[in-house]
Design an enzyme around this catalytic site. Structure first.
Site, PDB file in Angstrom:
ATOM      1  N   ILE A 180       1.617  -5.149   9.525  1.00  0.00           N
ATOM      2  CA  ILE A 180       0.598  -5.897  10.255  1.00  0.00           C
ATOM      3  C   ILE A 180      -0.670  -6.086   9.424  1.00  0.00           C
ATOM      4  O   ILE A 180      -1.123  -7.213   9.211  1.00  0.00           O
ATOM      5  CB  ILE A 180       0.270  -5.215  11.602  1.00  0.00           C
ATOM      6  N   HIS A 206      11.132 -23.119   9.527  1.00  0.00           N
ATOM      7  CA  HIS A 206      10.221 -23.849  10.408  1.00  0.00           C
ATOM      8  C   HIS A 206       8.763 -23.757  10.001  1.00  0.00           C
ATOM      9  O   HIS A 206       7.979 -24.653  10.327  1.00  0.00           O
ATOM     10  CB  HIS A 206      10.356 -23.352  11.839  1.00  0.00           C
ATOM     11  N   CYS A 217       3.072  -2.851   4.097  1.00  0.00           N
ATOM     12  CA  CYS A 217       2.259  -1.685   4.413  1.00  0.00           C
ATOM     13  C   CYS A 217       3.072  -0.901   5.445  1.00  0.00           C
ATOM     14  O   CYS A 217       4.240  -1.239   5.662  1.00  0.00           O
ATOM     15  CB  CYS A 217       0.863  -2.068   4.912  1.00  0.00           C
ATOM     16  N   GLY A 218       2.525   0.092   6.070  1.00  0.00           N
ATOM     17  CA  GLY A 218       3.310   0.900   6.996  1.00  0.00           C
ATOM     18  C   GLY A 218       3.992   0.083   8.080  1.00  0.00           C
ATOM     19  O   GLY A 218       5.192   0.195   8.297  1.00  0.00           O
ATOM     20  N   ASP A 239       0.858  -1.173   0.000  1.00  0.00           N
ATOM     21  CA  ASP A 239       0.000   0.000   0.000  1.00  0.00           C
ATOM     22  C   ASP A 239       0.905   1.237   0.000  1.00  0.00           C
ATOM     23  O   ASP A 239       2.126   1.122  -0.165  1.00  0.00           O
ATOM     24  CB  ASP A 239      -0.984  -0.036   1.179  1.00  0.00           C
ATOM     25  N   ARG A 284       3.517 -29.778  11.993  1.00  0.00           N
ATOM     26  CA  ARG A 284       2.870 -28.525  12.400  1.00  0.00           C
ATOM     27  C   ARG A 284       2.230 -27.814  11.210  1.00  0.00           C
ATOM     28  O   ARG A 284       1.145 -27.240  11.335  1.00  0.00           O
ATOM     29  CB  ARG A 284       3.890 -27.645  13.104  1.00  0.00           C
ATOM     30  N   ARG A 313       7.385   1.514   6.875  1.00  0.00           N
ATOM     31  CA  ARG A 313       7.765   2.713   7.630  1.00  0.00           C
ATOM     32  C   ARG A 313       8.746   2.415   8.751  1.00  0.00           C
ATOM     33  O   ARG A 313       9.215   3.340   9.412  1.00  0.00           O
ATOM     34  CB  ARG A 313       6.519   3.380   8.193  1.00  0.00           C
ATOM     35  N   ARG A 353       9.969 -32.529  11.866  1.00  0.00           N
ATOM     36  CA  ARG A 353       8.953 -32.257  12.886  1.00  0.00           C
ATOM     37  C   ARG A 353       8.112 -31.036  12.540  1.00  0.00           C
ATOM     38  O   ARG A 353       6.972 -30.907  12.983  1.00  0.00           O
ATOM     39  CB  ARG A 353       9.600 -32.094  14.266  1.00  0.00           C
TER      40      ARG A 353
END
Length: 150
Positions: free
Chosen positions: A70, A99, A66-67, A9, A137, A110, A133
């Protein structure tokens, strides 16, 4: 050679453009999914573009920004078959591949310098999934995704 999709973005576009130039200098095949300006756009659209490119085989993996990294990582992880990891240093970039068999790496545009981003990109693209292993998972993650997508 891996085909790498990149998407960002407005908060990650500058870092995206710098990473694209870096990867081109290393002869990677690039799929630039935008955005291509600093004009405000919504990160879910760009996380989705990268997730679709990876899940439909248009790209082998993706790097998204993005900034903070997240929001776009949350968006990408909404797609079945995506394992997007938000990375902030060399260790997380290596471990997400080794992993977790991550197929998308998210960065904060940012908060990540280009030098740190280059190190993380190299590790993300060069590190192989360890299996063993860790495969058990990953299978559990896939089962959770399959259950949630019924």
């Amino acid at each position: 050679m891996k085909k790498v999709a990149l998407a960002a973005d407005h908060g990650g576009v500058q870092l995206k453009d710098e990473i694209i130039e870096y990867l081109k200098s290393k002869q990677f095949d690039i799929l630039d999914l935008g955005t291509n300006s600093g004009e405000s756009v919504d990160y879910p659209e760009y996380g989705a573009k990268a997730a679709v490119a990876v899940t439909n085989g248009e790209a082998d993996c993706a790097i998204i920004m993005c900034g903070s990294g997240i929001g776009i990582s949350i968006a990408a992880n909404k797609f079945k078959g995506v394992r997007c990891a938000l990375c902030f240093d060399a260790y997380t970039a290596k471990m997400c591949r080794q992993h977790n068999d991550a197929n998308i790496m998210a960065l904060g545009g940012r908060i990540t310098t280009i030098d740190r981003a280059k190190d993380m990109v190299d590790l993300f693209l060069e590190t192989e999934f360890e299996g063993g292993r860790h495969q058990r998972r990953i299978d559990k993650l896939d089962a959770l995704a399959a259950e949630s997508w019924k």
